[in-house]
Design a protein around this motif. Structure first.
Motif, PDB file in Angstrom:
ATOM      1  N   ALA A  39       4.392  -2.452   0.495  1.00  0.00           N
ATOM      2  CA  ALA A  39       3.306  -2.301   1.465  1.00  0.00           C
ATOM      3  C   ALA A  39       2.720  -3.671   1.812  1.00  0.00           C
ATOM      4  O   ALA A  39       2.290  -3.897   2.944  1.00  0.00           O
ATOM      5  N   THR A  40       2.719  -4.565   0.851  1.00  0.00           N
ATOM      6  CA  THR A  40       2.224  -5.925   1.104  1.00  0.00           C
ATOM      7  C   THR A  40       3.040  -6.588   2.210  1.00  0.00           C
ATOM      8  O   THR A  40       2.482  -7.180   3.141  1.00  0.00           O
TER       9      THR A  40
ATOM     10  N   LEU B 111       2.132  -4.892   5.469  1.00  0.00           N
ATOM     11  CA  LEU B 111       0.858  -5.363   6.016  1.00  0.00           C
ATOM     12  C   LEU B 111       1.025  -6.744   6.659  1.00  0.00           C
ATOM     13  O   LEU B 111       0.429  -7.028   7.700  1.00  0.00           O
TER      14      LEU B 111
ATOM     15  N   SER C 233      -4.783  -5.867   1.205  1.00  0.00           N
ATOM     16  CA  SER C 233      -5.378  -5.508   2.505  1.00  0.00           C
ATOM     17  C   SER C 233      -6.045  -6.710   3.170  1.00  0.00           C
ATOM     18  O   SER C 233      -6.182  -6.742   4.390  1.00  0.00           O
TER      19      SER C 233
ATOM     20  N   VAL D 165      -8.994   1.350   4.960  1.00  0.00           N
ATOM     21  CA  VAL D 165      -8.161   1.794   3.839  1.00  0.00           C
ATOM     22  C   VAL D 165      -8.540   3.237   3.516  1.00  0.00           C
ATOM     23  O   VAL D 165      -9.729   3.562   3.464  1.00  0.00           O
TER      24      VAL D 165
ATOM     25  N   ASP E  50      -4.458   0.795   6.315  1.00  0.00           N
ATOM     26  CA  ASP E  50      -3.796   0.658   5.019  1.00  0.00           C
ATOM     27  C   ASP E  50      -3.822   2.035   4.357  1.00  0.00           C
ATOM     28  O   ASP E  50      -4.803   2.429   3.729  1.00  0.00           O
TER      29      ASP E  50
ATOM     30  N   HIS F 264      -2.536   4.625  -0.155  1.00  0.00           N
ATOM     31  CA  HIS F 264      -2.870   5.720  -1.076  1.00  0.00           C
ATOM     32  C   HIS F 264      -2.577   7.089  -0.471  1.00  0.00           C
ATOM     33  O   HIS F 264      -2.745   8.087  -1.161  1.00  0.00           O
TER      34      HIS F 264
ATOM     35  N   HIS G 206       4.987   1.927  -4.280  1.00  0.00           N
ATOM     36  CA  HIS G 206       4.913   1.388  -5.643  1.00  0.00           C
ATOM     37  C   HIS G 206       4.887   2.564  -6.625  1.00  0.00           C
ATOM     38  O   HIS G 206       4.449   3.671  -6.283  1.00  0.00           O
TER      39      HIS G 206
ATOM     40  N   GLY H 172       8.216  -0.662  -2.636  1.00  0.00           N
ATOM     41  CA  GLY H 172       8.628  -0.337  -1.271  1.00  0.00           C
ATOM     42  C   GLY H 172       7.447   0.095  -0.431  1.00  0.00           C
ATOM     43  O   GLY H 172       6.344   0.309  -0.944  1.00  0.00           O
TER      44      GLY H 172
HETATM   45  C1  LIG Z   1      -0.784  -0.474  -3.710  1.00  0.00           C
HETATM   46  C2  LIG Z   1      -1.598  -1.001  -2.581  1.00  0.00           C
HETATM   47  C3  LIG Z   1      -1.155  -2.021  -1.739  1.00  0.00           C
HETATM   48  C4  LIG Z   1       0.081  -2.807  -2.003  1.00  0.00           C
HETATM   49  O1  LIG Z   1       1.199  -2.033  -2.105  1.00  0.00           O
HETATM   50  P1  LIG Z   1       2.569  -2.694  -2.617  1.00  0.00           P
HETATM   51  O2  LIG Z   1       3.586  -1.685  -2.167  1.00  0.00           O
HETATM   52  O3  LIG Z   1       2.448  -2.783  -4.094  1.00  0.00           O
HETATM   53  O4  LIG Z   1       2.725  -3.992  -1.971  1.00  0.00           O
HETATM   54  C5  LIG Z   1      -1.924  -2.359  -0.640  1.00  0.00           C
HETATM   55  N1  LIG Z   1      -3.090  -1.753  -0.395  1.00  0.00           N
HETATM   56  C6  LIG Z   1      -3.574  -0.794  -1.209  1.00  0.00           C
HETATM   57  C7  LIG Z   1      -4.875  -0.151  -0.875  1.00  0.00           C
HETATM   58  C8  LIG Z   1      -2.852  -0.397  -2.342  1.00  0.00           C
HETATM   59  O5  LIG Z   1      -3.350   0.523  -3.174  1.00  0.00           O
END
Ligand SMILES: *Cc1c(COP(=O)(O)O)cnc(C)c1O
Length: 388
Positions: free
Chosen positions: A56-57, A60, A85, A133, A159, A162, A186, A196
Motif C-alpha cells: 500500500a505504501t 500511495l 499516509s 483514512v 487510504d 484497513h 499486509h 501487497g
Molecule cells: C498498513 C497501512 C499502510 C501501509 O500498508 P503496507 O501495505 O504495509 O505498505 C498504510 N496506511 C495505513 C492506514 C495502514 O494501516
C-alpha cells in the motif's frame, strides 16, 4: 497461558494450493495471476480499474504521482494513521499538513477540514490532494469530502488500507467518492498477500498512469506510444517509474483469500458485536457505530475511559503481562521526530492526541475464539480496577 495476538492471518489449504499452482506454472511474476486478482478485486469493490502493487505504501506513492503531486504541492491527511499516509507526499517532495480527527469516529473531521479549507482558500494555500483514512475499517465521511473536493478543486486519495470489503451508503469503499483508493494486503490486514496492495479508480487515464508508474514508467500499449514503434519488441519509458509490481505468487494468495473475504468480514463483525456486549459495563469507550456504513473491522480499538482506575499504559502492560497481545493505533504522525523537524508540535491536533493518550487495540482476527475474548474481558476488567 497461551498468547493471544492482536492480529493473525488465516491461511487455508486452498490458499497454499493456489500458491503452489503458480510455483509450478510458467510465470512467477508478470503472468496471468496478477490481472486475475486485479479483476476480482475491482469487481468486488464495484470499480472498473484495480492496479496491484507491491505494498500500500508503494500504491500511495504512485497514487500521489499520478495526481501530479510534486515539489510545491500541498497534501493533507489525518494524524491518526500509519506513517505511510503522510510519507507518500514527502516521497514526491510535497508539503504535508494534517487535519484533526472527529473524536467519535476517529476519522478525519469534516468540520475541521471545511474550516481549514476556508482559511486556505483565502490565503491561496489549498491542498492538491487530501488523504482521508478509513480508520479501523470504518469509512471516512467521503460524501461530505467529495462535496468539499468539488468545491475547492482537490483530489481525494483514500487510504483504505484497513477497509477492504467495507461500504459507505451501500456502496463498496474504493468506488463512489474518491478519485483513487489504496488498499493494503499486509499480513495483518483484512485479506493478505504477505506484502501487497492495490489502487482502485474509475478514471481510465489515472489507471493507465498507475500501470506505467508501477513498472518503470514504461508501456508497450500501441495506443499509449508517443512515437512510431521500431518493431514488435518496442517499448517506451515515458515517465520515471518504479518496480512496484506484485508477484504472481502473491496474487494467487490474494485471489484465494479474496474469495472468502465476505465470510472473513462476517467473522470479524460477529467478534466485534461480542466484544461490545462483553465490555459494555467496563470504563471504556467502545468503537463507534455508524448506521450509514459497514466497517471491515480491521481493528477493535477502545479508549480507556475517564472513570478507569488505571492509565492506558498500566492497562497495556497488564494485558501484555497476561499474554494478551494488545497494540496502540496510532501515535499521531505529526509527533514523530521526522515530522516534528518539519515544524509540527504537540498541541497542533488535540483530538488525535487525546485519542492516542487512551487508545488500545484489542485482539481481533477471524479465528479468535469465544473463550479468548472472555479472557481478554477478565484481564481487562482486573487491570482497569487496579489503582495506579
Ligand atoms: C498498513 C497501512 C499502510 C501501509 O500498508 P503496507 O501495505 O504495509 O505498505 C498504510 N496506511 C495505513 C492506514 C495502514 O494501516
Amino acid at each position: 497461558m497461551e498468547f493471544i495476538p492482536y492480529s493473525c492471518q488465516q491461511v487455508t489449504q486452498e490458499d497454499i494450493n493456489s500458491v503452489v499452482e503458480v510455483l509450478r506454472s510458467e510465470f512467477l511474476t508478470q503472468g496471468p495471476a496478477v490481472p486475475a486478482f486485479e479483476d476480482a478485486f475491482a469487481k468486488r469493490h464495484g470499480v472498473p480499474h484495480a492496479i496491484a502493487v507491491s505494498s500500500a505504501t508503494a500504491g500511495l506513492h504512485i497514487a500521489c504521482l499520478a495526481l501530479d503531486v510534486g515539489p510545491g504541492s500541498l497534501v493533507w491527511t489525518t494524524p491518526n494513521t500509519f506513517l505511510a499516509s503522510a510519507n507518500c507526499a514527502r516521497y514526491c517532495g510535497a508539503k504535508i499538513d494534517f487535519v484533526d480527527i472527529d473524536p467519535v469516529s476517529r476519522n478525519m473531521s469534516v468540520e475541521a477540514l471545511s474550516t481549514k479549507l476556508e482559511t486556505a482558500a483565502q490565503t491561496g494555500r489549498l491542498p492538491k490532494v487530501v488523504i482521508p483514512v478509513d480508520f479501523s475499517g470504518l469509512p471516512a465521511d467521503l460524501r461530505e469530502m467529495r462535496f468539499l473536493a468539488d468545491r475547492h478543486g482537490f483530489k481525494i486519495l483514500e487510504d483504505a488500507s484497513h477497509a477492504a470489503g467495507a461500504s459507505y451508503l451501500s456502496q463498496p469503499v474504493g468506488s463512489a467518492w474518491s478519485d483513487l483508493s489504496v488498499f493494503s494486503f499486509h499480513a495483518v490486514k483484512i485479506v493478505t498477500t504477505a506484502e501487497g496492495g492495490v489502487v482502485t479508480t474509475h478514471d481510465p487515464e489515472l489507471a493507465a498512469r498507475l500501470r506505467r508508474l508501477r513498472s518503470h514508467g514504461m508501456t508497450r500499449e500501441p495506443a499509449e506510444l508517443e512515437r512510431a514503434p521500431d518493431g514488435p519488441w518496442y517499448y517506451e519509458q515515458q515517465s520515471l517509474g518504479f518496480n512496484y509490481r506484485l508477484t504472481d505468487l502473491q496474487a494467487a494468495l490474494g485471489n484465494s483469500q479474496l474469495a472468502r473475504m465476505d465470510s472473513l468480514q462476517q467473522q470479524r463483525m460477529a467478534l466485534a458485536d461480542r466484544y461490545d456486549t462483553l465490555l459494555r459495563d467496563l470504563p471504556l469507550v467502545l468503537p463507534p457505530r455508524q448506521a450509514d456504513r459497514v466497517s471491515s473491522w480491521h481493528l477493535y480499538a477502545v479508549e480507556v475511559g475517564a472513570q478507569a482506575k488505571a492509565s492506558r499504559a498500566e492497562v497495556f502492560r497488564a494485558l501484555r503481562a497476561a499474554n494478551v497481545g494488545v497494540n496502540v493505533h496510532y501515535i499521531p504522525v505529526h509527533l514523530q521526530p521526522y515530522y516534528a523537524r518539519l515544524g509540527f508540535r504537540r498541541g497542533d491536533f488535540p483530538a488525535a492526541e487525546a485519542y492516542y493518550a487512551n487508545a488500545l487495540s484489542l485482539p481481533l482476527f477471524p479465528a479468535l475464539r469465544a473463550e479468548q475474548q472472555q479472557r481478554v474481558l477478565e484481564v481487562l476488567a482486573a487491570a482497569l480496577e487496579q489503582p495506579a
